[in-house]
Design a protein around this motif. Structure first.
Motif, PDB file in Angstrom:
ATOM      1  N   LEU A  38       0.835  -1.216   0.000  1.00 50.88           N
ATOM      2  CA  LEU A  38       0.000   0.000   0.000  1.00 50.88           C
ATOM      3  C   LEU A  38       0.866   1.261   0.000  1.00 50.88           C
ATOM      4  O   LEU A  38       0.559   2.236  -0.689  1.00 50.88           O
ATOM      5  N   LYS A  39       1.972   1.223   0.746  1.00 51.97           N
ATOM      6  CA  LYS A  39       2.869   2.390   0.790  1.00 51.97           C
ATOM      7  C   LYS A  39       3.462   2.639  -0.594  1.00 51.97           C
ATOM      8  O   LYS A  39       3.557   3.767  -1.054  1.00 51.97           O
ATOM      9  N   GLU A  40       3.866   1.536  -1.255  1.00 51.30           N
ATOM     10  CA  GLU A  40       4.485   1.668  -2.578  1.00 51.30           C
ATOM     11  C   GLU A  40       3.455   2.183  -3.602  1.00 51.30           C
ATOM     12  O   GLU A  40       3.758   3.040  -4.424  1.00 51.30           O
ATOM     13  N   VAL A  41       2.217   1.655  -3.496  1.00 48.29           N
ATOM     14  CA  VAL A  41       1.165   2.111  -4.412  1.00 48.29           C
ATOM     15  C   VAL A  41       0.948   3.609  -4.220  1.00 48.29           C
ATOM     16  O   VAL A  41       0.882   4.384  -5.182  1.00 48.29           O
ATOM     17  N   ALA A  42       0.895   4.043  -2.946  1.00 47.20           N
ATOM     18  CA  ALA A  42       0.674   5.463  -2.653  1.00 47.20           C
ATOM     19  C   ALA A  42       1.792   6.311  -3.242  1.00 47.20           C
ATOM     20  O   ALA A  42       1.549   7.366  -3.834  1.00 47.20           O
ATOM     21  N   LYS A  43       3.029   5.824  -3.103  1.00 47.83           N
ATOM     22  CA  LYS A  43       4.181   6.571  -3.610  1.00 47.83           C
ATOM     23  C   LYS A  43       4.064   6.722  -5.134  1.00 47.83           C
ATOM     24  O   LYS A  43       4.293   7.790  -5.691  1.00 47.83           O
ATOM     25  N   ARG A  44       3.670   5.637  -5.787  1.00 51.32           N
ATOM     26  CA  ARG A  44       3.579   5.676  -7.257  1.00 51.32           C
ATOM     27  C   ARG A  44       2.444   6.584  -7.721  1.00 51.32           C
ATOM     28  O   ARG A  44       2.578   7.302  -8.709  1.00 51.32           O
ATOM     29  N   ALA A  88       3.547  -1.554 -12.842  1.00 54.33           N
ATOM     30  CA  ALA A  88       4.962  -1.873 -13.116  1.00 54.33           C
ATOM     31  C   ALA A  88       5.467  -2.758 -11.969  1.00 54.33           C
ATOM     32  O   ALA A  88       5.043  -2.592 -10.820  1.00 54.33           O
ATOM     33  N   PRO A  89       6.357  -3.710 -12.250  1.00 56.97           N
ATOM     34  CA  PRO A  89       6.813  -4.648 -11.208  1.00 56.97           C
ATOM     35  C   PRO A  89       7.357  -3.918  -9.979  1.00 56.97           C
ATOM     36  O   PRO A  89       7.971  -2.857 -10.116  1.00 56.97           O
ATOM     37  N   MET A  90       7.083  -4.476  -8.785  1.00 54.25           N
ATOM     38  CA  MET A  90       7.638  -3.869  -7.558  1.00 54.25           C
ATOM     39  C   MET A  90       8.294  -4.939  -6.690  1.00 54.25           C
ATOM     40  O   MET A  90       7.929  -6.118  -6.757  1.00 54.25           O
ATOM     41  N   GLN A  91       9.263  -4.507  -5.924  1.00 58.37           N
ATOM     42  CA  GLN A  91      10.005  -5.422  -5.062  1.00 58.37           C
ATOM     43  C   GLN A  91       9.523  -5.211  -3.632  1.00 58.37           C
ATOM     44  O   GLN A  91       9.688  -4.130  -3.082  1.00 58.37           O
ATOM     45  N   ILE A  92       8.849  -6.217  -3.057  1.00 57.47           N
ATOM     46  CA  ILE A  92       8.327  -6.055  -1.690  1.00 57.47           C
ATOM     47  C   ILE A  92       8.847  -7.193  -0.825  1.00 57.47           C
ATOM     48  O   ILE A  92       8.568  -8.370  -1.103  1.00 57.47           O
TER      49      ILE A  92
END
Ligand code: C2E
Ligand code: CA
Ligand code: CA
Length: 496
Positions: free
Chosen positions: A110-116, A161-165
């Motif tokens: 969710l944090k990464e989605v928000a950043k994007r 786009a691919p993300m590394q979690i």
């Protein structure tokens, strides 16, 4: 006469002075304390504001602030009589991520989605986490549905786009619903609920985005075709192409064919593009449709070339396809795959689609023409393109809209328009194709005006590949053209 102060008085003055110094020191300390207190108070206020207005996990606006902002933006839009688009999106299969990778990973997603999302939207937009895995974006500067669709596409590209979690490589899918004040609701509740309906519709169709129709103000229960049906149609190869010949007027030779999509529905029979293209254009599915049509058309062009009928194939591009930055790359790849030379493909873009976003169109059309494919300006005369703009556009063909051609033998204005378009195109070094040629009379008239190419029922209706191949072997219209027949050619009737 002035008397000297006695000892007692001097001591009193000295005492007062040192008291004054002490008091000054105390005062400055109080000032310092007051300053410290004020900045502490500031921090508390900021924390309080963050807690009440912002989401603690992602740092985006929270639901309360989102609705506040939406209310004020709607009020402003109402005062200034403009439209206000709204996006609601959620991450597909988010529960699976939580279940399989744990809640910590879910939070990091969710944090990464928000950043994007924040990277894609402008400072003037409000992006918020509405709760769970649901986000909302208000776009006060994108005042049209087209503008909102461009943002939706960018957001989808960024989030997908691919993300590394936590050591895992994830590729997420998103579903986005788009609604517009006041078309889809008169207040914040109305527009949000319609955006949610559109988002559910996007989810049912496997992701991407769906925009509400301009006149949609409640759930689309009555809509006959839903985006999910279209996705199934594409996946299950229910889309088919019909082809309509284009003939050179100087010698009647078939120089090309336009590919026109139809949906061969298992229960409803053939469905024509007017009934489903507008819906597909409001979803991300338009890109899949364009590529599917392109693939079928190029495969057919290859077959005709191999059987000794080299001709160009024209494919229609919708305005939304122009926003797909990877279109030139896909087209080039499909040309190579089918071994069709670029000059064998003509891409038809309507004049209106070009003018919706002239800069973007110029960019895409330029990169498409750099591939070596030809560009035709379709439905010419129905938009408002300027001569100056046309000159700069690397298009080789102008297709005069059929509405001017259909009655040009009876209507003087139409005839004048057609003649001027032909002259204009010649001056710009472009070829003119007249569509909607339904009779010998119109055909002859166009020929006398030095029109390059004709397309219409007089020559043939659009027919499927097999009928087209038979027709190529025996193009009956030519015989009719030479006789005095006024009726359309006897190519198999398609639509009555
Ligand atoms: P368009 O590009 O203007 O295509 C020509 C339309 O005119 C076709 O309708 C064709 O059947 C019709 N037509 C051809 N000759 C005559 C004639 O002599 N008289 C009359 N009255 N009509 C004639 P169709 O096949 O129903 O297609 C309608 C529109 O749907 C097309 O208009 C095009 O804008 C869109 N379309 C069709 N295929 C595709 C596709 O693969 N992708 C996209 N994005 N749009 C498509
Ligand atoms: Ca066309
Ligand atoms: Ca057209």
């Amino acid at each position: 006469m002035e008397t000297l102060p006695n000892q007692f008085e001097r001591r009193a003055v000295d005492g007062s002075k040192s008291r004054l110094v002490e008091l000054e020191a105390e005062l400055s300390q109080s000032h310092d304390n007051l300053g410290r207190l004020a900045s502490q108070l500031d921090r508390v206020n900021q924390d309080l504001e963050r807690l009440t207005n912002y989401d603690s996990l992602t740092g985006l606006a929270n639901r309360a602030l989102f609705y506040d902002q939406l209310t004020s933006f709607i009020a402003l839009a109402r005062r200034e009589s403009h439209k206000l688009p709204l996006l609601v999106l959620d991450v597909n299969a988010f529960k699976d991520i939580n279940d399989s990778l744990g809640h910590q990973a879910g939070d990091n997603v969710l944090k990464e989605v928000a950043k994007r999302i924040s990277r894609v939207v402008r400072d003037s937009d409000t992006a918020a986490r509405l709760g769970g895995n649901e986000f909302g974006i208000v776009l006060p500067t994108a005042v049209t549905i087209d503008g909102a669709i461009v943002v939706a596409q960018k957001v989808a590209n960024a989030v997908e786009a691919p993300m590394q979690i936590d050591g895992h490589r994830l590729v997420l899918g998103v579903s986005i619903g788009i609604s517009l004040y006041p078309d889809n609701g008169m207040d914040e509740k109305g527009v949000v609920s319609l955006a949610l309906v559109a988002m559910e519709e996007a989810k049912r169709s496997g992701g991407g985005f769906v925009a509400c129709a301009p006149d949609q103000s409640k759930a689309p229960a009555s809509q006959v075709i839903l985006a999910g049906d279209i996705r199934d149609a594409i996946d299950q190869n229910e889309l088919i192409l019909h082809y309509q010949p284009k003939v050179a007027m100087k010698d009647g030779r078939v120089i090309g064919a336009e590919a026109l999509v139809r949906w061969n529905h298992p229960h409803q029979g053939l469905i024509y593009p007017d009934s489903f293209i507008p819906l597909v254009e409001r979803t991300g599915l338009i890109n899949s449709l364009t590529l599917t049509v392109l693939d079928m058309a190029l495969a057919q062009a290859r077959i005709w070339q191999d059987s000794g009928n080299p001709m160009s194939i024209s494919v229609n591009l919708s305005s939304r396809a122009l926003h797909d930055a990877r279109l030139p790359e896909h087209i080039s790849e499909r040309l190579r795959f089918h071994n069709v030379p670029p000059e064998g493909l003509i891409l038809e873009i309507t004049e209106t689609a070009i003018m919706i976003d002239a800069d973007k169109a110029m960019e895409v059309v330029t990169s498409l023409s750099e591939l070596g494919v030809d560009i035709a300006i379709d439905d010419f005369g129905t938009g408002y393109s300027s001569l100056a703009y046309l000159r700069r556009l690397p298009a080789r063909e102008i297709k005069i809209d059929r509405s001017f051609v259909l009655n040009m033998h009876k209507n003087v204005d139409d005839k004048t328009i057609v003649r001027s378009v032909i002259d204009l195109a010649h001056n710009l070094g472009m070829k003119v194709v007249a569509e909607g040629v339904e009779s010998r009379e119109i055909y002859d008239l166009l020929k006398s005006m030095d029109c390059y190419c004709a397309q219409g029922y007089y020559i043939s209706r659009p027919v499927d590949d097999e009928e087209f191949s038979c027709w190529l072997d025996d193009p009956v219209w030519e015989g009719q053209a030479l006789s005095a027949a006024q009726t359309p050619a006897m190519a198999p009737a398609e639509r009555t």
